[in-house]
Design a protein around this motif. Sequence first.
Motif, PDB file in Angstrom:
ATOM      1  N   ILE A   8       0.888  -1.191   0.087  1.00 47.17           N
ATOM      2  CA  ILE A   8      -0.180  -0.126   0.066  1.00 47.17           C
ATOM      3  C   ILE A   8       0.953   1.319   0.069  1.00 47.17           C
ATOM      4  N   GLY A   9       0.407   2.152  -0.892  1.00 50.24           N
ATOM      5  CA  GLY A   9       1.202   3.383  -0.976  1.00 50.24           C
ATOM      6  C   GLY A   9       0.237   4.638  -0.556  1.00 50.24           C
ATOM      7  N   VAL A  10       0.564   5.650  -0.305  1.00 53.95           N
ATOM      8  CA  VAL A  10      -0.378   6.704   0.234  1.00 53.95           C
ATOM      9  C   VAL A  10       0.091   8.079  -0.726  1.00 53.95           C
ATOM     10  N   SER A  11      -1.065   8.698  -1.211  1.00 55.03           N
ATOM     11  CA  SER A  11      -0.638   9.756  -1.971  1.00 55.03           C
ATOM     12  C   SER A  11      -0.444  10.885  -1.013  1.00 55.03           C
ATOM     13  N   LEU A  12       0.628  11.629  -1.142  1.00 57.83           N
ATOM     14  CA  LEU A  12       0.823  12.808  -0.174  1.00 57.83           C
ATOM     15  C   LEU A  12      -0.016  14.228  -0.649  1.00 57.83           C
ATOM     16  N   PRO A  13      -0.221  15.033   0.425  1.00 55.24           N
ATOM     17  CA  PRO A  13      -1.074  16.283   0.254  1.00 55.24           C
ATOM     18  C   PRO A  13      -0.303  17.050  -0.596  1.00 55.24           C
ATOM     19  N   HIS A  14      -0.242  17.026  -2.033  1.00 57.57           N
ATOM     20  CA  HIS A  14       0.394  17.880  -3.174  1.00 57.57           C
ATOM     21  C   HIS A  14      -0.565  18.734  -3.933  1.00 57.57           C
ATOM     22  N   PHE A  15      -1.751  18.596  -3.672  1.00 60.97           N
ATOM     23  CA  PHE A  15      -2.635  19.411  -4.106  1.00 60.97           C
ATOM     24  C   PHE A  15      -3.916  19.891  -3.231  1.00 60.97           C
ATOM     25  N   GLY A  16      -4.600  20.888  -3.505  1.00 62.72           N
ATOM     26  CA  GLY A  16      -5.603  21.123  -2.548  1.00 62.72           C
ATOM     27  C   GLY A  16      -5.441  22.019  -1.479  1.00 62.72           C
ATOM     28  N   PRO A  17      -6.374  22.498  -0.463  1.00 64.01           N
ATOM     29  CA  PRO A  17      -6.178  23.343   0.532  1.00 64.01           C
ATOM     30  C   PRO A  17      -5.126  23.045   1.429  1.00 64.01           C
ATOM     31  N   HIS A  18      -4.900  21.761   1.557  1.00 62.92           N
ATOM     32  CA  HIS A  18      -3.797  21.378   3.000  1.00 62.92           C
ATOM     33  C   HIS A  18      -2.466  21.192   2.273  1.00 62.92           C
ATOM     34  N   ALA A  19      -2.297  21.248   0.970  1.00 63.26           N
ATOM     35  CA  ALA A  19      -0.984  20.844   0.602  1.00 63.26           C
ATOM     36  C   ALA A  19       0.059  22.098   1.055  1.00 63.26           C
ATOM     37  N   GLY A  20       1.342  21.420   1.312  1.00 60.56           N
ATOM     38  CA  GLY A  20       2.278  22.303   1.732  1.00 60.56           C
ATOM     39  C   GLY A  20       3.419  21.574   2.541  1.00 60.56           C
ATOM     40  N   PRO A  21       4.486  22.063   3.033  1.00 64.20           N
ATOM     41  CA  PRO A  21       5.606  21.464   3.622  1.00 64.20           C
ATOM     42  C   PRO A  21       5.205  20.761   4.972  1.00 64.20           C
ATOM     43  N   ASP A  22       4.464  21.473   5.663  1.00 59.22           N
ATOM     44  CA  ASP A  22       3.984  20.915   7.048  1.00 59.22           C
ATOM     45  C   ASP A  22       3.209  19.803   7.058  1.00 59.22           C
ATOM     46  N   ALA A  23       2.102  19.932   5.952  1.00 58.60           N
ATOM     47  CA  ALA A  23       1.206  18.804   5.865  1.00 58.60           C
ATOM     48  C   ALA A  23       1.822  17.469   5.178  1.00 58.60           C
ATOM     49  N   LEU A  24       2.664  17.784   4.154  1.00 59.96           N
ATOM     50  CA  LEU A  24       3.467  16.900   3.731  1.00 59.96           C
ATOM     51  C   LEU A  24       4.278  15.967   4.720  1.00 59.96           C
ATOM     52  N   VAL A  25       5.207  16.538   5.368  1.00 60.66           N
ATOM     53  CA  VAL A  25       5.998  15.875   6.313  1.00 60.66           C
ATOM     54  C   VAL A  25       5.017  15.066   7.254  1.00 60.66           C
ATOM     55  N   THR A  26       3.901  15.920   7.834  1.00 59.73           N
ATOM     56  CA  THR A  26       3.085  15.071   8.653  1.00 59.73           C
ATOM     57  C   THR A  26       2.411  13.620   8.216  1.00 59.73           C
ATOM     58  N   VAL A  27       2.163  13.745   6.849  1.00 60.84           N
ATOM     59  CA  VAL A  27       1.495  12.498   6.399  1.00 60.84           C
ATOM     60  C   VAL A  27       2.701  11.560   6.037  1.00 60.84           C
ATOM     61  N   ALA A  28       3.433  12.133   5.613  1.00 55.97           N
ATOM     62  CA  ALA A  28       4.653  11.110   4.975  1.00 55.97           C
ATOM     63  C   ALA A  28       5.262  10.298   6.315  1.00 55.97           C
ATOM     64  N   ARG A  29       5.715  11.148   7.425  1.00 53.99           N
ATOM     65  CA  ARG A  29       6.280  10.482   8.726  1.00 53.99           C
ATOM     66  C   ARG A  29       5.145   9.496   9.211  1.00 53.99           C
ATOM     67  N   ALA A  30       3.936   9.817   9.169  1.00 53.29           N
ATOM     68  CA  ALA A  30       2.962   8.924   9.485  1.00 53.29           C
ATOM     69  C   ALA A  30       2.823   7.777   8.818  1.00 53.29           C
ATOM     70  N   THR A  31       2.996   7.809   7.378  1.00 55.27           N
ATOM     71  CA  THR A  31       2.725   6.705   6.811  1.00 55.27           C
ATOM     72  C   THR A  31       4.121   5.795   6.769  1.00 55.27           C
ATOM     73  N   GLU A  32       4.958   6.243   6.864  1.00 54.46           N
ATOM     74  CA  GLU A  32       6.490   5.423   7.465  1.00 54.46           C
ATOM     75  C   GLU A  32       6.065   4.835   8.728  1.00 54.46           C
ATOM     76  N   ARG A  33       5.792   5.546   9.831  1.00 55.49           N
ATOM     77  CA  ARG A  33       5.712   4.856  11.040  1.00 55.49           C
ATOM     78  C   ARG A  33       4.594   3.910  11.188  1.00 55.49           C
ATOM     79  N   LEU A  34       3.878   3.841  10.402  1.00 58.40           N
ATOM     80  CA  LEU A  34       2.567   3.003  10.454  1.00 58.40           C
ATOM     81  C   LEU A  34       3.073   1.561   9.452  1.00 58.40           C
ATOM     82  N   GLY A  35       3.965   1.729   8.703  1.00 55.04           N
ATOM     83  CA  GLY A  35       4.406   0.416   8.152  1.00 55.04           C
ATOM     84  C   GLY A  35       3.949   0.194   6.791  1.00 55.04           C
TER      85      GLY A  35
END
Length: 301
Positions: A8-35
């Motif tokens: 399973i891969g997870v698409s990062l917030p790279h468009f839309g109102p939440h896109a940005g550096p902090d949102a991307l790091v939040t989701v990317a780190r969680a995706t890695e932490r969760l396996g």
Amino acid sequence: MKMSLPRIGVSLPHFGPHAGPDALVTVARATERLGFHAVSVSERLLMPVGPDWTNDAGLPESHVWDSLEMLTWAAAHTERIRVSTGIVNSIFQPPIVLARRLATLDRLSRGRLDAGIGQGGGTMEPPYYIPEEFVAAGVPASRRGAGFAEHVAAMRACWGPDPVEHHGRYYDIPPSLVGPKPFGATIPLFIGALTRHTVERAARIGDGFITVALDWDETLTRIRWYRDAGGTGTVVVNTIQAYPGTPITPATFTDAVLNDLDRAAKAGAEEMHITLNLKPVDPDGQVELLEALAGKLGLPS
């Protein structure tokens, strides 16, 4: 015999109102932490506004942040997870330019890049691409097809031993020292395609195949085309989940993803990517949903 589920891969917030550096790091780190296996982004240069434009693929109206910069930022804040383009339209850039950009990201991430590439998309009906993107990129739409295949060959030449040299109909690279080289022997190229002809080309020249599961019967057919044409690489299915209502709860999210995961497994896909960017879910809410999914799947965090 128990069916093996796709990674399973997870698409990062790279468009839309939440896109940005902090949102991307939040989701990317969680995706890695969760396996989970990978994080991904897609590319679109622009959204036409002319009178002839019909958004038959239901593309989001928001602009899309640049794929490789977003993945570089994600790679800098993670250690294990794969970073994937799903997809970047390669022929919008000269092959030596894109080859160097991809190799730089691959080296910075220590070999974690999976490069999904295409020759321009954005529509589900002919001509299967957005003409305005080709105009803006300064590339003729006729470069698709044979030009795309040569682009792939020229990039691979850039990743090979020096001196690099390529002479073709569309691209010419004089004998040169070209770097950086990929972290490993090469970079996996997964090719996006819709029609039978382009899917069969992906089987011939790619290391894998990417498709979007808007209709699962069509998705199954495309994967069969790929395998029948001799494609033995990784099949990646990008999915857009449907939910019975809002707000999206952990239960509705998990049920929707598991349903698509079962379909992807039966279709023979090795990898499935999910997105929450099309729904009004902020980064913290996305993490909450991913935590519920990881718990349901029993992923090793």
